[in-house]
Design a protein around this motif. Sequence first.
Motif: not given
Length: 470
Positions: A164-174, A257-260
Motif C-alpha cells: 500500500e505504501r509503495a503504491l502511494i509513493v509511486s502513484d500507481f494504482g495496481i 514487486l509488480m507495479l501496474a
Amino acid sequence: MTRREETNISFAKRFFKSQSVTFPFIDYLKEPVVILKRDGHILEANNAFLKFSGVKKKDIIGKDSQDIMPLKVLSENIVKCKFDRLEKSEQITFGNHILNATITPVIVNEDLNFISIIFRDSSAFVQLERALLKRNKELGIINTLSGAFISSGNIDSVFTDLLERALIVSDFGIGWIVMKEDGKFALRSVSGASLELRHELEKGELNTLYNDVVELTDPMYVLESGETERIEILKKEGIVFFACIPLRVGAETTGILMLASRVEIKFDFDTAALFSLIGNNISLISEKIKLFQETQRLALTDGLTGLYNVRFFYDMLNKEIARSRRYNTLFSLILFDIDDFKIINDTQGHQAGDEALRSVASILSTVSRETDIVVRYGGEEFILMLPNTPKTEAFTLANRIREKVEEHSYLEKETVKITMSGGVATFPEDAEDSKSLLYAADMAMYEAKARGKKQIYSYRRVRETGIQEA
C-alpha cells in the motif's frame, strides 16, 4: 551569491545609473550584461553576454530584444520594468544554464534613460537545491516504507502495508508482491486488482514471467503500452504499463514487486530511479521479515527435531481450549513415549539417540495431518494436538503413526527398531482444563506402558477413574 558577485552587481547598477550614453567599462564586468533603450531595442552588450549567448555584437545592436534569445523570454518583465519603473527578477533556462536575470530601470532626472539586464548563472545552486529535494523525497520514501515494518503489530500483515505504501509513493494504482518460498512463488499481497486478476495470480498464471525476471540481471523489467497486450491477463485488466522489480538480497532474488497502471506512464530516468529505490528498500525490509520469522521459529521450535516446543504447545493448548468453549467444539491430544529409548542411548550412543529422535519426528510430521500440531514434549516424548477431532479418529491416527514408527529401520540398520506407547484424551469429554487434559493423556499413555507397551490407550473418565482401551 558570493560577496564578490554581490559587489560586482552593485557596482554595475551604480555604474549604469551614472552613464547616459556610452558604456566604456562594461566589458570589465564578469557577468553577462545587456543595455536596452526605452523602446526595448539593444543599445549595448558586454563580451560576457556575447560569449554566453553565442552572438556577435554587430548582429544584435539596434535589434529588438524580443528577437534575441535569451532576452525574448524576459519580454514581459522588461515591459513591466519600463512602466512600473521597478526592478524585476526572473529565473530562466538557457541551454544548459539556469539564469537569474535582474532587470533594472536606470532613471536620470526622473526620466527612464535605459534598462540594464544582468544575468547570473545559478545552475550550481539550483542543481544543489534539486539534489537536496530529491534526497529529501528519497528519505521520505525510505521512512514511509520502513514504517510498515516498524509500526506493524502483526508480521503477517507487513507485506500488505508495504505494498500500500509503495503504491502511494509511486502513484500507481495496481500492485502485488510475490516471494520465493521453497523454490516456488507465493502471492503475499495484492492491491487494486480485480477479483478475476487476483484469482489468476493465486493460480500462478504469471509464474513463467516471474522465472524469466529472476533469470535477468537487469534491475527491472518493464512493459509499456502495446507490449502489455502480449500477456492476456494484463490485457483483460486494461493494464497499459507494467513493471517487475526484483527484490534481491545480495545475488539472490527473494521475490518480485509488480507495479501496474491502467493509464499510460512515461518511463524515464526518474521513474526508473524511483522503482529502484522502492525495490531496494522492500528487499531490505523483506530480509528483516525473514530474519524476524526465523527468530520466531527458533523461539517456538525444538532445536534437535525442528518440531514445535513445549512453550508453543502450552500457548496453543490454552487457545484451543478457549476456542472449543466458545464454539462448542472438541479436540484431542495424543501423547507418545518411545519404549525403552535408554537402550538405544546406552548401546548406540547419544548421537545415535538424537538421530533416532529426528527420524521419529520426521515420521510424526509426515503421517499427521496439516492441521495437527506436532510437538516434542520432552526427552523421548511427543504430543500431538488434533483440532476438531473426536477420540475415535484420534485413536485411529495414533495407531497409524505407531505402526509407521515400528515399520521404520533406524540408524541405517535393519536391526534397530523403535516402538511407541501412546495415550489419547479429548476435550471437553475427559477434562475441564488444560492441566487435567494433559493428566488424562498421561494416564492413558502409562496404562499402555503397563499393559505391555507398543500400543495405544484412550482415557475414559468413569466413577472409578479407570482407564479403558478404546
